[in-house]
Structures are given as C-alpha cells and as structure tokens.
Design a protein around this motif. Structure first.
Motif, PDB file in Angstrom:
ATOM      1  N   ASP A  90       0.814  -1.217   0.000  1.00  9.08           N
ATOM      2  CA  ASP A  90       0.000   0.000   0.000  1.00  9.08           C
ATOM      3  C   ASP A  90       0.846   1.265   0.000  1.00  9.08           C
ATOM      4  O   ASP A  90       0.503   2.263  -0.636  1.00  9.08           O
ATOM      5  CB  ASP A  90      -0.919   0.021   1.230  1.00  9.08           C
ATOM      6  N   VAL A  91       1.950   1.225   0.750  1.00 11.48           N
ATOM      7  CA  VAL A  91       2.748   2.413   1.006  1.00 11.48           C
ATOM      8  C   VAL A  91       4.212   2.112   0.721  1.00 11.48           C
ATOM      9  O   VAL A  91       4.713   1.028   1.054  1.00 11.48           O
ATOM     10  CB  VAL A  91       2.586   2.875   2.475  1.00 11.48           C
ATOM     11  N   ILE A  92       4.896   3.077   0.120  1.00 13.51           N
ATOM     12  CA  ILE A  92       6.332   2.969  -0.126  1.00 13.51           C
ATOM     13  C   ILE A  92       7.013   4.128   0.592  1.00 13.51           C
ATOM     14  O   ILE A  92       6.640   5.287   0.403  1.00 13.51           O
ATOM     15  CB  ILE A  92       6.648   2.996  -1.630  1.00 13.51           C
ATOM     16  N   CYS A  93       7.991   3.801   1.412  1.00  6.03           N
ATOM     17  CA  CYS A  93       8.647   4.812   2.242  1.00  6.03           C
ATOM     18  C   CYS A  93      10.106   4.976   1.859  1.00  6.03           C
ATOM     19  O   CYS A  93      10.737   4.067   1.320  1.00  6.03           O
ATOM     20  CB  CYS A  93       8.553   4.425   3.724  1.00  6.03           C
ATOM     21  N   GLN A  94      10.626   6.154   2.155  1.00  5.87           N
ATOM     22  CA  GLN A  94      12.029   6.485   1.948  1.00  5.87           C
ATOM     23  C   GLN A  94      12.626   6.900   3.283  1.00  5.87           C
ATOM     24  O   GLN A  94      12.009   7.669   4.024  1.00  5.87           O
ATOM     25  CB  GLN A  94      12.188   7.659   0.976  1.00  5.87           C
ATOM     26  N   MET A  95      13.817   6.416   3.569  1.00  3.90           N
ATOM     27  CA  MET A  95      14.501   6.877   4.777  1.00  3.90           C
ATOM     28  C   MET A  95      16.002   6.630   4.652  1.00  3.90           C
ATOM     29  O   MET A  95      16.441   5.784   3.869  1.00  3.90           O
ATOM     30  CB  MET A  95      13.941   6.221   6.036  1.00  3.90           C
ATOM     31  N   ASP A  96      16.766   7.391   5.432  1.00  3.81           N
ATOM     32  CA  ASP A  96      18.214   7.253   5.435  1.00  3.81           C
ATOM     33  C   ASP A  96      18.625   6.047   6.275  1.00  3.81           C
ATOM     34  O   ASP A  96      17.885   5.601   7.164  1.00  3.81           O
ATOM     35  CB  ASP A  96      18.877   8.512   5.983  1.00  3.81           C
ATOM     36  N   ALA A  97      19.847   5.572   6.016  1.00  3.03           N
ATOM     37  CA  ALA A  97      20.338   4.373   6.693  1.00  3.03           C
ATOM     38  C   ALA A  97      21.106   4.670   7.972  1.00  3.03           C
ATOM     39  O   ALA A  97      21.555   3.737   8.650  1.00  3.03           O
ATOM     40  CB  ALA A  97      21.245   3.588   5.740  1.00  3.03           C
ATOM     41  N   HIS A 157       6.724  22.589   4.303  1.00  2.00           N
ATOM     42  CA  HIS A 157       7.708  23.320   5.090  1.00  2.00           C
ATOM     43  C   HIS A 157       9.097  22.685   5.012  1.00  2.00           C
ATOM     44  O   HIS A 157      10.099  23.376   5.125  1.00  2.00           O
ATOM     45  CB  HIS A 157       7.275  23.395   6.556  1.00  2.00           C
ATOM     46  N   ASP A 158       9.149  21.358   4.860  1.00  2.00           N
ATOM     47  CA  ASP A 158      10.434  20.657   4.806  1.00  2.00           C
ATOM     48  C   ASP A 158      10.558  19.966   3.453  1.00  2.00           C
ATOM     49  O   ASP A 158      10.238  18.791   3.289  1.00  2.00           O
ATOM     50  CB  ASP A 158      10.552  19.644   5.943  1.00  2.00           C
ATOM     51  N   CYS A 159      11.045  20.715   2.483  1.00  2.00           N
ATOM     52  CA  CYS A 159      11.125  20.210   1.100  1.00  2.00           C
ATOM     53  C   CYS A 159      12.306  19.280   0.881  1.00  2.00           C
ATOM     54  O   CYS A 159      12.373  18.600  -0.148  1.00  2.00           O
ATOM     55  CB  CYS A 159      11.224  21.381   0.122  1.00  2.00           C
ATOM     56  N   THR A 160      13.249  19.265   1.814  1.00  2.00           N
ATOM     57  CA  THR A 160      14.457  18.471   1.624  1.00  2.00           C
ATOM     58  C   THR A 160      14.531  17.262   2.550  1.00  2.00           C
ATOM     59  O   THR A 160      15.539  16.555   2.577  1.00  2.00           O
ATOM     60  CB  THR A 160      15.712  19.334   1.829  1.00  2.00           C
ATOM     61  N   SER A 161      13.479  17.001   3.306  1.00  2.00           N
ATOM     62  CA  SER A 161      13.477  15.830   4.175  1.00  2.00           C
ATOM     63  C   SER A 161      13.476  14.550   3.341  1.00  2.00           C
ATOM     64  O   SER A 161      12.748  14.425   2.356  1.00  2.00           O
ATOM     65  CB  SER A 161      12.235  15.836   5.076  1.00  2.00           C
ATOM     66  N   GLY A 162      14.285  13.589   3.764  1.00  2.00           N
ATOM     67  CA  GLY A 162      14.332  12.304   3.083  1.00  2.00           C
ATOM     68  C   GLY A 162      13.506  11.231   3.760  1.00  2.00           C
ATOM     69  O   GLY A 162      13.560  10.065   3.352  1.00  2.00           O
ATOM     70  N   TYR A 163      12.745  11.604   4.783  1.00  2.00           N
ATOM     71  CA  TYR A 163      11.889  10.642   5.499  1.00  2.00           C
ATOM     72  C   TYR A 163      10.470  10.850   4.985  1.00  2.00           C
ATOM     73  O   TYR A 163       9.795  11.817   5.350  1.00  2.00           O
ATOM     74  CB  TYR A 163      11.966  10.913   6.995  1.00  2.00           C
ATOM     75  N   ARG A 164      10.022   9.945   4.115  1.00  2.00           N
ATOM     76  CA  ARG A 164       8.747  10.133   3.425  1.00  2.00           C
ATOM     77  C   ARG A 164       8.013   8.810   3.243  1.00  2.00           C
ATOM     78  O   ARG A 164       8.638   7.766   3.078  1.00  2.00           O
ATOM     79  CB  ARG A 164       8.981  10.736   2.029  1.00  2.00           C
ATOM     80  N   CYS A 165       6.708   8.889   3.227  1.00  2.00           N
ATOM     81  CA  CYS A 165       5.875   7.727   2.904  1.00  2.00           C
ATOM     82  C   CYS A 165       4.861   8.133   1.828  1.00  2.00           C
ATOM     83  O   CYS A 165       4.179   9.154   1.965  1.00  2.00           O
ATOM     84  CB  CYS A 165       5.137   7.207   4.129  1.00  2.00           C
TER      85      CYS A 165
END
Length: 245
Positions: A90-97, A157-165
């Motif tokens: 359902d959901v694909i997320c991005q995050m740093d290691a 507000h946070d256009c450069t955050s890499g934590y996303r779903c």
C-alpha cells in the motif's frame, strides 16, 4: 487502502553503511506489515554483504538491490522506486540508513497516508526538531528550504526531508525515468512533481538526529546542485506550459 493496517515497503539507499544497516533493519522489522528494500550503491565497505545476510535472516521481509550503474542518491532511488511500485504494497517509504530518521516514527507516517498521498517527516513544523547539527549546517538547511519554497511556490515546510511515505499509486504516477537530479535535490524534484500533479501532502513532525556512525554524504557538488535545481524545475514547467499552448 482497506480498513486494515497498510502494508509498507521501506527503501533504504546505502553507501558505506555497514555499521548501521543491521541495527536499522532490525528496528524497522519490529513494525508489523513492514518490509525493507536495501539499495546498495557498490559500497566498498561490505554493506552489500550485510544486506545479503539480512535477506537470508529475514526471508520475505528484506530484499536487496545491488546497483552497478552510475552512483548517486537519485539514481539509487529511481532504481529502487521503479521496482517497489511493482510490488503488492500500500505504502512505499524512503529513509536514510544512518539513524537520522527514527524508525519508531514510521508507523505514524504510514498511518497518515490514509488521508494524504505523500507524508513528509518534517523538521520544520511545530514539534519538529534537529539534534547535534552545528549552527552552520542548521542555518544552511533552513535557508535551503526557504529558498526552495520561494522559487517553486511549494507549500511543504520541509522540502528536503528524506523521510517520506507515499501511497504506491501516487508514486507510480510520477515520471521517475525523467528525473535528472542526483544528490539530495532529487528529493526536491520528487516533491515538485507530486505537487504540480495535485498530490495531497501532509507533514508529521520528527526529530532529526545527526548520524551516529559513518560519514556524511554532503559535499560542495551536492550543495551546488541543490541551488540550481529549483530554478530548473520552474523553468521546465514554464517551458512545458508554453509548448502546450
């Protein structure tokens, strides 16, 4: 999505993250319904082998992509995302290691996709924070977000955050093959593409913590690309509008 808890696939791009990867994946797999895709960018420190070991330890929940093409965060994400949107989640997320994104906050971000197409883990909304950054980098990040918002007129507000779903169908609607940014500006390009397509974007406050182990991937080249990208995005959109008339 149905009334049950959404299933999620978390994409974690890696380059020399051997010290962090196993612990991060262990934390992510504590959440039911979560799978992990490691996209390793030819790490010379053996991160790819650690990822292979995790696949064997957690069959069906961890997968790894060993990239062999041109290196870069953007290229890693494009390859991983193209594979992810073909999977039944359902959901694909991005995050740093590097643990700068707290795995404990993942369920909140995933849950917020019930009412949004994209959910950003945001440092710059009420309740958000940054820990252990020097003042220079903090000012640079704040300026970068103001700069991006002024030029692109995006509301986030946070256009450069890499934590996303992302909802999978929203991500699948983006022109991934046409993205050209390579560093962290790839995140801005993705967000811009979603915004102009009318995606519903929400932000959840997070506390961003400077990496525990390893070295930062920030460089002068990354900063330069980030300065140019917003202007390129706006110019490309204006050109497309003129050609359509």
């Amino acid at each position: 999505m149905t009334g049950t808890a959404p299933s999620a696939l978390v994409i974690v791009p890696t380059y020399n993250e051997r010290e962090n990867l196993a612990a991060l994946v262990g934390r992510l797999l504590q959440h039911p319904g979560v799978q992990v895709m490691v996209v390793d960018d030819q790490s010379p420190d053996g991160t790819g082998q650690v990822a292979d070991d995790l696949v064997r330890t957690h069959p069906g929940r961890v997968q790894v992509m060993h990239r062999t093409g041109r290196r870069g965060l953007g290229r890693s994400y494009v390859d991983g995302l193209k594979q992810a949107i073909r999977q039944p989640v359902d959901v694909i997320c991005q995050m740093d290691a590097d643990f700068s994104h707290d795995p404990a906050r993942l369920p909140e971000l995933i849950g917020a996709t019930r009412d949004a197409d994209l959910v950003i883990g945001s440092r710059y909304v009420p309740g958000g924070a940054i820990v252990n950054w020097p003042k220079r980098r903090l000012l640079l990040s704040r300026f970068a977000n103001i700069y991006v918002r002024l030029i692109t007129r995006m509301a986030a507000h946070d256009c450069t955050s890499g934590y996303r779903c992302w909802r999978r169908e929203t991500l699948a609607s983006l022109p991934l093959d046409r993205f050209v940014s390579d560093g962290y500006s790839f995140l801005v390009e993705m967000l811009f593409a979603a915004s102009i397509r009318g995606a519903r974007i929400a932000e959840v406050p997070i506390t961003y913590v400077e990496r525990r182990l390893g070295q930062s991937k920030m460089s002068r080249a990354v900063i330069l690309e980030s300065a140019i990208t917003p202007w390129r995005l706006v110019a490309t959109r204006a050109s497309a509008g003129r050609n359509a008339r």
